[in-house]
Write a protein that holds these residues in place. Structure first.
Motif, mmCIF file in Angstrom:
data_model
loop_
_atom_site.group_PDB
_atom_site.id
_atom_site.type_symbol
_atom_site.label_atom_id
_atom_site.label_comp_id
_atom_site.label_asym_id
_atom_site.label_seq_id
_atom_site.Cartn_x
_atom_site.Cartn_y
_atom_site.Cartn_z
ATOM 1 N N THR A 1 0.822 -1.223 0.000
ATOM 2 C CA THR A 1 0.000 0.000 0.000
ATOM 3 C C THR A 1 0.854 1.270 0.000
ATOM 4 N N LYS A 2 2.160 1.079 0.055
ATOM 5 C CA LYS A 2 3.086 2.217 0.162
ATOM 6 C C LYS A 2 3.028 3.122 -1.077
ATOM 7 N N THR A 3 3.234 4.390 -0.878
ATOM 8 C CA THR A 3 3.350 5.318 -2.012
ATOM 9 C C THR A 3 4.294 6.460 -1.654
ATOM 10 N N THR A 4 4.975 6.974 -2.664
ATOM 11 C CA THR A 4 5.885 8.104 -2.404
ATOM 12 C C THR A 4 5.334 9.364 -3.063
ATOM 13 N N VAL A 5 4.021 9.354 -3.350
ATOM 14 C CA VAL A 5 3.475 10.445 -4.155
ATOM 15 C C VAL A 5 3.555 11.810 -3.454
ATOM 16 N N MET A 6 3.488 11.814 -2.110
ATOM 17 C CA MET A 6 3.575 13.106 -1.407
ATOM 18 C C MET A 6 4.956 13.736 -1.661
ATOM 19 N N ASN A 7 5.954 12.911 -1.522
ATOM 20 C CA ASN A 7 7.324 13.360 -1.754
ATOM 21 C C ASN A 7 7.540 13.759 -3.214
ATOM 22 N N ASP A 8 7.027 12.922 -4.129
ATOM 23 C CA ASP A 8 7.201 13.189 -5.564
ATOM 24 C C ASP A 8 6.539 14.510 -5.959
ATOM 25 N N LEU A 9 5.323 14.725 -5.426
ATOM 26 C CA LEU A 9 4.585 15.944 -5.753
ATOM 27 C C LEU A 9 5.310 17.167 -5.173
ATOM 28 N N ASN A 10 5.776 17.000 -3.955
ATOM 29 C CA ASN A 10 6.533 18.057 -3.280
ATOM 30 C C ASN A 10 7.749 18.472 -4.127
ATOM 31 N N ASP A 11 8.522 17.464 -4.543
ATOM 32 C CA ASP A 11 9.735 17.748 -5.325
ATOM 33 C C ASP A 11 9.401 18.388 -6.664
ATOM 34 N N SER A 12 8.388 17.843 -7.342
ATOM 35 C CA SER A 12 8.119 18.337 -8.696
ATOM 36 C C SER A 12 7.524 19.752 -8.683
ATOM 37 N N VAL A 13 6.748 20.081 -7.656
ATOM 38 C CA VAL A 13 6.206 21.451 -7.587
ATOM 39 C C VAL A 13 7.333 22.425 -7.259
ATOM 40 N N LEU A 14 8.191 22.030 -6.318
ATOM 41 C CA LEU A 14 9.262 22.945 -5.921
ATOM 42 C C LEU A 14 10.294 23.137 -7.023
ATOM 43 N N ASN B 1 -11.455 -15.320 2.441
ATOM 44 C CA ASN B 1 -10.828 -14.182 3.136
ATOM 45 C C ASN B 1 -9.718 -13.555 2.296
ATOM 46 N N ILE B 2 -9.081 -14.389 1.482
ATOM 47 C CA ILE B 2 -8.034 -13.832 0.598
ATOM 48 C C ILE B 2 -8.698 -12.880 -0.403
ATOM 49 N N ILE B 3 -9.854 -13.294 -0.929
ATOM 50 C CA ILE B 3 -10.562 -12.437 -1.900
ATOM 51 C C ILE B 3 -10.997 -11.134 -1.223
ATOM 52 N N LEU B 4 -11.547 -11.267 -0.005
ATOM 53 C CA LEU B 4 -11.993 -10.070 0.727
ATOM 54 C C LEU B 4 -10.790 -9.170 1.065
ATOM 55 N N TYR B 5 -9.678 -9.817 1.403
ATOM 56 C CA TYR B 5 -8.453 -9.066 1.719
ATOM 57 C C TYR B 5 -7.982 -8.276 0.495
ATOM 58 N N LEU B 6 -7.984 -8.938 -0.677
ATOM 59 C CA LEU B 6 -7.519 -8.267 -1.898
ATOM 60 C C LEU B 6 -8.386 -7.043 -2.203
ATOM 61 N N PHE B 7 -9.685 -7.197 -1.979
ATOM 62 C CA PHE B 7 -10.593 -6.067 -2.193
ATOM 63 C C PHE B 7 -10.277 -4.943 -1.197
ATOM 64 N N SER B 8 -10.126 -5.329 0.058
ATOM 65 C CA SER B 8 -9.886 -4.348 1.115
ATOM 66 C C SER B 8 -8.531 -3.655 0.929
ATOM 67 N N VAL B 9 -7.541 -4.418 0.522
ATOM 68 C CA VAL B 9 -6.202 -3.842 0.377
ATOM 69 C C VAL B 9 -6.148 -2.912 -0.859
ATOM 70 N N THR B 10 -6.959 -3.216 -1.867
ATOM 71 C CA THR B 10 -7.041 -2.327 -3.032
ATOM 72 C C THR B 10 -7.595 -0.962 -2.596
ATOM 73 N N MET B 11 -8.621 -1.029 -1.729
ATOM 74 C CA MET B 11 -9.177 0.216 -1.186
ATOM 75 C C MET B 11 -8.098 0.930 -0.355
ATOM 76 N N GLY B 12 -7.317 0.145 0.373
ATOM 77 C CA GLY B 12 -6.222 0.700 1.199
ATOM 78 C C GLY B 12 -5.193 1.429 0.335
ATOM 79 N N ILE B 13 -4.867 0.823 -0.815
ATOM 80 C CA ILE B 13 -3.897 1.446 -1.742
ATOM 81 C C ILE B 13 -4.444 2.805 -2.195
ATOM 82 N N GLY C 1 1.800 5.636 -12.044
ATOM 83 C CA GLY C 1 3.236 5.610 -11.752
ATOM 84 C C GLY C 1 3.509 4.983 -10.398
ATOM 85 N N SER C 2 2.694 5.362 -9.398
ATOM 86 C CA SER C 2 2.900 4.877 -8.034
ATOM 87 C C SER C 2 2.635 3.370 -7.947
ATOM 88 N N VAL C 3 1.557 2.924 -8.615
ATOM 89 C CA VAL C 3 1.203 1.497 -8.558
ATOM 90 C C VAL C 3 2.273 0.643 -9.245
#
Lengths: 331, 264
Positions: free
Chosen positions: B73-86, B141-153, B107-109
């Motif tokens: 679920t990790k993303t670096t988009v906050m950092n990327d956006l920060n750098d590119s705007v600055l 539960n794996i199917i439910l997890y995949l759905f839930s983790v997609t929402m998490g991403i 890009g993040s995915v």
């Protein structure tokens, strides 16, 4: 209706001033001093389809800001912009399909991979059909002499090679308008020449409207039919290159070699001045607005037996320097 | 889809150049799990077999799964956006005929896909072999997890995009990055599961989106929730998704006309 219409556009930047010193750290974060800088001030112009227009201006004159507003990246503070009938910054994505852009100081290529990979990504983003993509890639590689480095990672390319790839990339989706912000900055003479020829060729064949900014006056002289001079955010001149040369050329220089003087009478007048006259060499300055070259030759040949002569064309760089100096109030 | 495929293939080529980086990141991911597991083993060693009714084995399973879920679920988009705007390089993104949010998400995915493939999965598999993994997980539960983790991403991406956009006003969002990383580590349950939180923090976590990024998807996977509770998790995830999407769109649209790109 013109292809590009810019109507009373201004752009102000809100600049944060950083105070130095440890005592100002928190102040800088929570209540920084701000200053409004006017980058572009009430400019208006229209560009027709197929035109080749050059923006000239000293650093900070507002050239790049103007291009970024027309290309939809920046919003103007006031005024109206229309590009092919749409507002470029409100309909940014639609406008982006119609334009190509090269910002000389910012790369759109992936630095770790060969340029062809960036081209492939561009194809997907712009949904270019495979036939036109292949045709354009082959043609651009040939026209810009990129055969030797198209499989080399961009990181290992020279500045000139990279810039050629950037220019080619910007034209892959056959845009109607091309914005080039200092595309030849730091390039050698040959690379500059190849890029200039390429831009002119695309304009001639496809009718791509091209808007260019450059500090290299030769770029502007060889590519642009029309120039817009910006200074401190305002337009100083907007007209054809010919008109610019006529209006801003104060003096052309002619150099004669002569066998002998027919008379000692001075040829200096309101239109001609002698810069140098010695050892069978005469250098004169004259105003092309007041006297044609034929009249000058006639005047000189009345007093000198001329062997040969050369006319130095007005130097566009000198003219622009003159304009900047006048604006700065320099003598 | 063509765009996703192309970005994936380009990322793959890129990553193959930086093989050593990936080897290092796999090792670090593994050591991170080892650190967590030994920490819990040490803590459990003092207090006996169970803490707050949670057995050591459950804790080890949670540690491994939380590393995996936090990784994907990790993303670096906050950092990327920060750098590119600055730096002004945002101008090249804004020239593309594609929404910035969509482009950065793709890009993040894709970036995370390779981190998961080369970093998270090998390290998690190594940890499973090293420490053992004793959990009964049902396919549903794996199917439910995949759905839930997609929402998490999506939630994590939108949250990062929303606060990354604030760089337009602050001109520097490095402190937001740090705050975000602390909040995410604490409230998502990526390090300490929310079971062990004191009551006030537990209540606070209900009003923040972070628990729906890591903790709740794992809870769904481990079948610790009733059908109603699982439906409640999905509803809350959907609520946060919608709220963050609207907020991110609103803030970005408000900020876009304030973007400043000077110097070419």
């Amino acid at each position: 209706m013109s292809l590009i219409e810019v109507d009373h556009v201004s752009k102000n930047y809100d600049v944060i001033l950083q105070r130095s010193g440890m005592e100002n750290v928190w102040k800088n974060i929570f209540c920084p001093d701000r200053k409004v800088v006017c980058a572009v001030q009430d400019i208006s112009f229209a560009i027709e389809a197929g035109e080749l227009v050059g923006f000239i201006g000293e650093n900070g004159a507002g050239k790049s800001t103007t291009i970024k507003m027309i290309s939809g990246i920046l919003f103007p503070t006031s005024g109206r912009i229309s590009v092919a009938g749409i507002c470029p910054y409100l309909k940014r994505e639609k406008n982006a399909r119609n334009i190509g852009a090269v910002f000389g100081q910012r790369s759109r290529l992936n630095w770790d991979l060969p340029m062809l990979d960036s081209f492939e990504l561009h194809k997907e983003i712009y949904r270019i059909d495979s036939g036109s993509y292949r045709k354009n890639v082959d043609r651009f590689i040939e026209m810009l002499h990129m055969q030797d480095f198209c499989n080399t990672p961009v990181r290992q390319l020279s500045l000139g090679q990279r810039m050629k790839a950037e220019v080619a990339l910007s034209m892959l989706h056959e845009p109607a308008i091309l914005y080039l912000d200092e595309p030849t900055i730091g390039l050698d003479v040959l690379a500059k020449q190849q890029i200039r020829e390429f831009i002119k060729e695309r304009n001639r064949l496809e009718g791509i409207t091209t808007i260019l900014t450059s500090h290299d006056m030769k770029d502007l002289d060889s590519i642009c039919k029309r120039i817009i001079i910006l200074s401190k955010g305002s337009i100083l001149f907007d007209g054809s290159m010919e008109r610019f040369k006529q209006e801003y050329t104060k003096e052309s220089v002619a150099e004669f070699t002569y066998a002998e003087k027919r008379s000692d009478q001075d040829i200096s007048s309101g239109s001609v001045r002698v810069i140098l006259d010695r050892e069978h060499r005469l250098v004169v300055g004259y105003s092309p607005a007041k006297m044609t070259t034929a009249q000058l030759v006639e005047t000189v040949s009345a007093r000198y037996e001329i062997n040969d002569f050369t006319i130095k064309a007005p130097d566009i760089e000198d003219m622009v320097r003159g304009i900047y100096e006048r604006e700065e109030g320099m003598p | 889809m063509g765009l996703c495929r192309k970005i994936l293939s380009i990322s793959f080529k890129e990553k193959s150049i930086f093989r050593f980086d990936y080897l290092v990141s796999t090792l670090f991911s593994f050591f991170h799990i080892v650190l967590k597991v030994y920490l819990w083993k040490g803590l459990y060693g003092i207090s006996g077999g169970t803490v707050n009714g949670i057995a050591l084995n459950d804790m080890l399973v949670y540690s491994i799964l939380s590393s995996f879920t936090a990784g994907i679920t990790k993303t670096t988009v906050m950092n990327d956006l920060n750098d590119s705007v600055l730096s002004g390089s945002i101008s090249t993104n804004l020239l593309l005929p594609i929404g910035l949010k969509k482009y950065l998400f793709v890009g993040s995915v894709t970036k995370n896909f390779f981190l998961t493939l080369y970093g998270t999965i090998p390290s998690v598999l190594a940890a499973m072999l090293f420490f053992g993994f004793h959990a009964r997980i049902r396919p549903v539960n794996i199917i439910l997890y995949l759905f839930s983790v997609t929402m998490g991403i999506l939630i994590n991406f939108l949250y990062n995009f929303l606060f990354g956009s604030s760089v337009i006003w602050f001109r520097n969002a490095f402190f937001l990055n740090n705050i975000n990383s602390v909040l995410l580590n604490l409230f998502s349950g990526s390090f300490v599961p929310l079971w062990f939180f004191p009551e006030p923090l537990k209540i606070l976590s209900v009003f923040l989106p972070f628990r729906y990024i890591v903790f709740e998807p794992i809870a769904v996977l481990l079948d610790t929730k009733s059908v109603e509770e699982t439906a409640g998790v999905f509803t809350m995830q959907f609520f946060w998704l919608l709220l963050l999407f609207c907020a991110a769109t609103f803030v970005w649209n408000r900020g876009r006309n304030k973007i400043m790109i000077q110097g070419g």
